[in-house]
Scaffold this motif. Structure first.
Motif, PDB file in Angstrom:
ATOM      1  N   GLY A   1       0.715  -1.303   0.050  1.00 51.21           N
ATOM      2  CA  GLY A   1      -0.152  -0.003   0.001  1.00 51.21           C
ATOM      3  C   GLY A   1       0.673   1.152   0.110  1.00 51.21           C
ATOM      4  N   THR A   2       0.437   2.320  -0.815  1.00 56.73           N
ATOM      5  CA  THR A   2       1.203   3.592  -0.793  1.00 56.73           C
ATOM      6  C   THR A   2       0.320   4.788  -0.321  1.00 56.73           C
ATOM      7  N   GLY A   3       1.166   5.536   0.482  1.00 55.63           N
ATOM      8  CA  GLY A   3       0.172   6.463   0.792  1.00 55.63           C
ATOM      9  C   GLY A   3       1.189   7.940   0.650  1.00 55.63           C
ATOM     10  N   TYR A   4       0.417   9.188   0.348  1.00 56.21           N
ATOM     11  CA  TYR A   4       1.232  10.270   0.197  1.00 56.21           C
ATOM     12  C   TYR A   4       0.590  11.361   1.000  1.00 56.21           C
ATOM     13  N   ALA A   5       1.370  12.530   1.413  1.00 50.06           N
ATOM     14  CA  ALA A   5       0.953  13.724   2.392  1.00 50.06           C
ATOM     15  C   ALA A   5       1.876  14.774   2.048  1.00 50.06           C
TER      16      ALA A   5
ATOM     17  N   ARG B   1       3.317  10.761   9.140  1.00 48.20           N
ATOM     18  CA  ARG B   1       2.265  10.102   9.811  1.00 48.20           C
ATOM     19  C   ARG B   1       0.890  10.144   8.971  1.00 48.20           C
ATOM     20  N   VAL B   2       0.747  10.866   8.289  1.00 48.53           N
ATOM     21  CA  VAL B   2      -0.512  11.090   7.514  1.00 48.53           C
ATOM     22  C   VAL B   2      -0.309  10.104   6.173  1.00 48.53           C
ATOM     23  N   ALA B   3       0.859  10.122   5.716  1.00 41.75           N
ATOM     24  CA  ALA B   3       1.235   8.976   4.560  1.00 41.75           C
ATOM     25  C   ALA B   3       1.034   7.710   4.865  1.00 41.75           C
ATOM     26  N   ARG B   4       1.546   7.587   6.088  1.00 41.54           N
ATOM     27  CA  ARG B   4       1.340   6.151   6.663  1.00 41.54           C
ATOM     28  C   ARG B   4      -0.126   5.740   6.847  1.00 41.54           C
ATOM     29  N   LEU B   5      -0.882   6.563   7.495  1.00 41.34           N
ATOM     30  CA  LEU B   5      -2.370   6.392   7.443  1.00 41.34           C
ATOM     31  C   LEU B   5      -2.840   5.997   6.114  1.00 41.34           C
ATOM     32  N   ASP B   6      -2.661   7.083   5.069  1.00 45.10           N
ATOM     33  CA  ASP B   6      -2.972   6.726   3.634  1.00 45.10           C
ATOM     34  C   ASP B   6      -2.696   5.635   3.133  1.00 45.10           C
TER      35      ASP B   6
ATOM     36  N   MET C   1      -2.034   2.476   4.821  1.00 44.44           N
ATOM     37  CA  MET C   1      -2.891   1.716   5.613  1.00 44.44           C
ATOM     38  C   MET C   1      -4.359   1.667   5.050  1.00 44.44           C
ATOM     39  N   ARG C   2      -4.838   2.785   4.618  1.00 50.33           N
ATOM     40  CA  ARG C   2      -6.157   2.800   3.865  1.00 50.33           C
ATOM     41  C   ARG C   2      -6.060   2.119   2.683  1.00 50.33           C
ATOM     42  N   ASP C   3      -4.889   2.212   1.795  1.00 49.88           N
ATOM     43  CA  ASP C   3      -4.896   1.541   0.818  1.00 49.88           C
ATOM     44  C   ASP C   3      -4.876   0.208   0.962  1.00 49.88           C
ATOM     45  N   LEU C   4      -4.151  -0.475   1.856  1.00 50.87           N
ATOM     46  CA  LEU C   4      -3.875  -1.836   2.124  1.00 50.87           C
ATOM     47  C   LEU C   4      -5.365  -2.285   2.442  1.00 50.87           C
ATOM     48  N   THR C   5      -6.265  -1.595   3.436  1.00 50.91           N
ATOM     49  CA  THR C   5      -7.455  -1.953   3.851  1.00 50.91           C
ATOM     50  C   THR C   5      -8.446  -2.082   2.599  1.00 50.91           C
ATOM     51  N   GLU C   6      -8.318  -1.106   1.784  1.00 50.25           N
ATOM     52  CA  GLU C   6      -9.114  -1.498   0.585  1.00 50.25           C
ATOM     53  C   GLU C   6      -8.779  -2.639  -0.247  1.00 50.25           C
ATOM     54  N   GLN C   7      -7.509  -2.940  -0.275  1.00 52.44           N
ATOM     55  CA  GLN C   7      -7.254  -4.195  -1.064  1.00 52.44           C
ATOM     56  C   GLN C   7      -7.644  -5.310  -0.408  1.00 52.44           C
ATOM     57  N   VAL C   8      -7.563  -5.443   0.922  1.00 49.71           N
ATOM     58  CA  VAL C   8      -7.838  -6.686   1.503  1.00 49.71           C
ATOM     59  C   VAL C   8      -9.418  -6.664   2.087  1.00 49.71           C
TER      60      VAL C   8
ATOM     61  N   THR D   1       6.375  16.886  -0.417  1.00 51.42           N
ATOM     62  CA  THR D   1       5.641  15.510  -0.245  1.00 51.42           C
ATOM     63  C   THR D   1       6.467  14.311   0.201  1.00 51.42           C
ATOM     64  N   TYR D   2       5.537  13.715   1.120  1.00 47.91           N
ATOM     65  CA  TYR D   2       6.243  12.381   1.325  1.00 47.91           C
ATOM     66  C   TYR D   2       5.645  11.303   1.030  1.00 47.91           C
ATOM     67  N   GLU D   3       6.184  10.148   0.682  1.00 46.89           N
ATOM     68  CA  GLU D   3       5.688   8.797   0.088  1.00 46.89           C
ATOM     69  C   GLU D   3       5.964   7.857   1.290  1.00 46.89           C
ATOM     70  N   VAL D   4       4.881   7.090   1.794  1.00 46.94           N
ATOM     71  CA  VAL D   4       5.274   5.829   2.538  1.00 46.94           C
ATOM     72  C   VAL D   4       4.676   4.628   1.789  1.00 46.94           C
TER      73      VAL D   4
END
Length: 171
Positions: free
Chosen positions: A69-73, A92-97, A99-106, A150-153
């Motif tokens: 999962g990839t997140g940006y902020a 922190r926000v990119a990490r949560l984003d 996690m949201r991406d992983l949750t959508e996939q699962v 921008t940060y990417e996690v």
């Protein structure tokens, strides 16, 4: 690509057929898998069983995929007093984003929409998306600054957790 996947699935069965055929042809002569002519039929049966068991293990084992999962902020959008706090909050926000991406996939994504049309003219069009679920075992692969603001996690879901999810889904 699909033919390769089918071949990968039937390969253990082809090997199993070969082993059984070879064993049946050479069992009476005491020759099995290069054991020579002075081998008892019991030893041949043991060799056949061990070859079958090895093949069964290959058939039962499944390849578990990796889910990322990839997140940006953005840094400048964070409500903090200094730049270091803004950077930490963006990570922190990119990490949560992610996690949201992983949750959508699962667990999937729930979509809802509403469109209002008056006199054959579109007045309002609303789409809402929501996701809900639990993610455990995710590990951080990388945290990268992208550009100057921008940060990417990138997170990866643990293979054991994916195996557990797949096992639960099959039951």
């Amino acid at each position: 690509m699909r033919n390769f996947a089918i071949l990968k699935l039937i390969k253990p069965y082809i090997a199993l057929t070969f082993v059984i055929t070879l064993g049946a042809c050479n069992l009476s002569q005491g020759h099995f898998l290069g054991l020579g002519g002075n081998v008892s039929p019991t030893q041949n049966v043991v060799a056949i069983e061990s070859a079958l068991n090895a093949t069964e293990v290959q058939v039962a084992r499944q390849v578990v995929p990796t889910i990322t999962g990839t997140g940006y902020a953005t840094i400048s959008a964070q409500p903090a007093h200094n730049i270091n706090q803004k950077r930490l909050m963006a990570i922190r926000v990119a990490r949560l984003d992610a996690m949201r991406d992983l949750t959508e996939q699962v667990h999937g994504l729930s979509l809802g929409g509403q469109t209002t049309v008056v006199d054959a003219i579109l007045q309002n069009d609303t789409t809402r998306a929501s996701v809900q679920g639990t993610i455990r075992g995710a590990r951080t692969l990388r945290i990268n600054p992208v550009g100057s603001d921008t940060y990417e996690v990138v997170l990866e879901l643990d293979r054991d957790m994916i195996g557990h999810i797949l096992q639960s889904a099959r039951q």
